[in-house]
Design a protein around this motif. Structure first.
Motif, mmCIF file in Angstrom:
data_model
loop_
_atom_site.group_PDB
_atom_site.id
_atom_site.type_symbol
_atom_site.label_atom_id
_atom_site.label_comp_id
_atom_site.label_asym_id
_atom_site.label_seq_id
_atom_site.Cartn_x
_atom_site.Cartn_y
_atom_site.Cartn_z
ATOM 1 N N THR A 36 42.202 33.802 34.650
ATOM 2 C CA THR A 36 42.629 34.344 33.360
ATOM 3 C C THR A 36 44.155 34.358 33.243
ATOM 4 O O THR A 36 44.686 34.597 32.173
ATOM 5 C CB THR A 36 42.154 35.809 33.197
ATOM 6 O OG1 THR A 36 42.715 36.578 34.263
ATOM 7 C CG2 THR A 36 40.655 35.921 33.239
ATOM 8 N N GLY A 37 44.853 34.149 34.350
ATOM 9 C CA GLY A 37 46.316 34.215 34.334
ATOM 10 C C GLY A 37 46.825 35.648 34.381
ATOM 11 O O GLY A 37 48.019 35.904 34.224
ATOM 12 N N ASN A 58 42.598 34.238 45.045
ATOM 13 C CA ASN A 58 43.589 33.195 44.757
ATOM 14 C C ASN A 58 43.780 32.285 45.974
ATOM 15 O O ASN A 58 43.879 31.066 45.839
ATOM 16 C CB ASN A 58 44.946 33.818 44.406
ATOM 17 C CG ASN A 58 45.015 34.217 42.938
ATOM 18 O OD1 ASN A 58 44.128 33.893 42.154
ATOM 19 N ND2 ASN A 58 46.070 34.925 42.566
ATOM 20 N N LEU A 86 47.675 38.278 39.035
ATOM 21 C CA LEU A 86 48.866 38.747 39.746
ATOM 22 C C LEU A 86 49.631 39.816 38.962
ATOM 23 O O LEU A 86 50.304 40.654 39.545
ATOM 24 C CB LEU A 86 49.792 37.569 40.078
ATOM 25 C CG LEU A 86 49.270 36.621 41.169
ATOM 26 C CD1 LEU A 86 50.254 35.477 41.405
ATOM 27 C CD2 LEU A 86 49.030 37.363 42.481
ATOM 28 N N SER A 91 44.114 26.396 36.616
ATOM 29 C CA SER A 91 43.719 27.802 36.585
ATOM 30 C C SER A 91 42.440 27.979 35.767
ATOM 31 O O SER A 91 41.514 28.671 36.171
ATOM 32 C CB SER A 91 44.860 28.649 36.013
ATOM 33 O OG SER A 91 44.365 29.829 35.453
ATOM 34 N N ASP A 123 47.502 31.397 52.982
ATOM 35 C CA ASP A 123 46.627 30.218 52.919
ATOM 36 C C ASP A 123 47.421 28.987 53.320
ATOM 37 O O ASP A 123 48.647 29.025 53.408
ATOM 38 C CB ASP A 123 46.051 30.061 51.498
ATOM 39 C CG ASP A 123 47.107 29.754 50.459
ATOM 40 O OD1 ASP A 123 47.691 28.654 50.503
ATOM 41 O OD2 ASP A 123 47.356 30.616 49.585
ATOM 42 N N TYR A 137 43.227 28.457 45.389
ATOM 43 C CA TYR A 137 44.355 27.524 45.405
ATOM 44 C C TYR A 137 44.678 27.004 46.800
ATOM 45 O O TYR A 137 45.519 26.132 46.961
ATOM 46 C CB TYR A 137 45.603 28.182 44.796
ATOM 47 C CG TYR A 137 45.355 28.654 43.385
ATOM 48 C CD1 TYR A 137 45.223 27.734 42.349
ATOM 49 C CD2 TYR A 137 45.216 30.001 43.092
ATOM 50 C CE1 TYR A 137 44.964 28.153 41.055
ATOM 51 C CE2 TYR A 137 44.962 30.435 41.803
ATOM 52 C CZ TYR A 137 44.827 29.506 40.789
ATOM 53 O OH TYR A 137 44.569 29.922 39.515
HETATM 54 P P1 ADP Z 1 44.956 32.852 37.644
HETATM 55 O O1 ADP Z 1 43.870 33.565 36.928
HETATM 56 O O2 ADP Z 1 45.471 31.670 36.895
HETATM 57 O O3 ADP Z 1 44.620 32.539 39.059
HETATM 58 P P2 ADP Z 1 46.988 34.718 38.669
HETATM 59 O O4 ADP Z 1 47.829 35.691 37.925
HETATM 60 O O5 ADP Z 1 46.085 35.260 39.731
HETATM 61 O O6 ADP Z 1 46.185 33.894 37.588
HETATM 62 O O7 ADP Z 1 47.955 33.648 39.334
HETATM 63 C C1 ADP Z 1 48.953 33.037 38.541
HETATM 64 C C2 ADP Z 1 49.224 31.611 39.008
HETATM 65 O O8 ADP Z 1 49.843 31.653 40.315
HETATM 66 C C3 ADP Z 1 47.985 30.757 39.196
HETATM 67 O O9 ADP Z 1 47.588 30.144 37.985
HETATM 68 C C4 ADP Z 1 48.455 29.737 40.232
HETATM 69 O O10 ADP Z 1 49.150 28.689 39.574
HETATM 70 C C5 ADP Z 1 49.475 30.516 41.071
HETATM 71 N N1 ADP Z 1 48.918 30.993 42.363
HETATM 72 C C6 ADP Z 1 48.429 32.228 42.622
HETATM 73 N N2 ADP Z 1 48.028 32.338 43.903
HETATM 74 C C7 ADP Z 1 48.287 31.142 44.491
HETATM 75 C C8 ADP Z 1 48.113 30.591 45.824
HETATM 76 N N3 ADP Z 1 47.586 31.320 46.812
HETATM 77 N N4 ADP Z 1 48.507 29.308 46.031
HETATM 78 C C9 ADP Z 1 49.032 28.555 45.040
HETATM 79 N N5 ADP Z 1 49.227 29.010 43.771
HETATM 80 C C10 ADP Z 1 48.862 30.271 43.492
#
Ligand code: ADP
Length: 270
Positions: free
Chosen positions: A229-230, A163, A233, A223, A198, A167
């Protein structure tokens, strides 16, 4: 509040009486709503790439039949969409596996520093392609033994670092630190903090409380573009909770984000 009321006519000490039972069903209702929501989300997430695949199959059978350029381009898109479905199914299986044994304590011991180093190695090509350098602080030549499930913990660091690369690409640098906390107040004992930071776009504070929910994304289009995949996390949160740990997220819009995993040195203490 959602209540269920049952009234039963009865005899009490020879007189007519009524028993009134009021049951608070709010929790059941909430769980049922969440379940329905989840099923609807999964169906939608699977249907999107499937619809694209079906559309391209039809086009390949018809108008693009004799156009080799179009055929190659469409096959590339179809491969990408099939890959997306595959990742989604993989993440759904991971999530259901960690949810199932969330209550069981991890019994093995793992070297957390080695585990993070291997997650970094696996992601180095992806980071290089995105123009991101990964810096490790306090991780070299070190072994830190913690109670844990290696396969699951490597997934935590893989998801967080991926991530940060996806991102935080604009910032060009991801920093991972490992440090010991001699006394973590909530865990009432020694713990280890692993931070993945980051310098990317950052996250608006209003999104933070919901970020670990299944399928919650700040920007769905972004994403998807990144192949997300959302669920990343949500998986991270469940694995950390199984290890009796905590996840803290700090972020500032425009400056970057920091995901801090805190793991107790001994799960037996809790
Ligand atoms: P995805 O598969 O969409 O990356 P995650 O569950 O890993 O799903 O993350 C959920 C959302 O959190 C992401 O779609 C993004 O919008 C936000 N996100 C996660 N990590 C970061 C990051 N390091 N910086 C900015 N936004 C983030």
């Amino acid at each position: 509040v959602f209540c269920e009321v049952t009234v039963t006519a009865m005899q009490l000490e020879g007189r007519r009486a009524a028993a009134v039972v009021i049951e608070d069903r709010s929790r059941d209702e909430e769980t049922e709503l969440m379940r329905r929501d989840f099923v609807a989300n999964v169906s939608h997430e699977l249907r999107t790439p499937l619809t694209a695949l079906m559309g391209f199959i039809e086009t390949l059978r018809g108008p693009a039949r004799n156009d080799p350029n179009a055929r190659d381009r469409f096959l590339d898109i179809m491969e990408r969409e099939a890959g997306r479905m595959n990742r989604l199914i993989g993440d759904l299986l991971s999530l259901s596996r960690v949810e199932q044994d969330e209550r069981r304590r991890p019994v093995e011991t793992v070297d957390i520093a080695g585990l993070i180093r291997s997650a970094v190695t696996a992601l180095t090509p992806q980071a290089a392609a995105a123009g991101v350098a990964i810096e490790q602080v306090g991780l070299a030549d070190r072994a830190v033994q913690l109670p844990g499930d290696a396969d699951q913990l490597v997934q935590v660091f893989h998801n967080l670092i991926e991530n940060a690369v996806k991102y935080g690409a604009g910032g060009g640098l991801v920093t991972i630190t490992l440090e010991r906390l001699d006394h973590e107040p909530v865990m009432r004992g020694p713990a280890w903090a692993i931070a993945v930071a980051d310098k990317g776009e950052g996250i608006d504070p209003r999104h933070l409380p919901r970020l670990t929910e299944r399928f919650y994304r700040v920007d769905t289009h972004r994403s998807r573009e990144q192949g997300g995949t959302g669920l990343g996390l949500a998986i991270v949160k469940h694995i950390i909770s199984r290890h009796r740990g905590r996840l803290r997220i700090e972020s500032k819009k425009g400056e970057g984000s920091r995901f801090i995993v805190i793991l107790p040195e001994s799960v037996g203490r809790l």
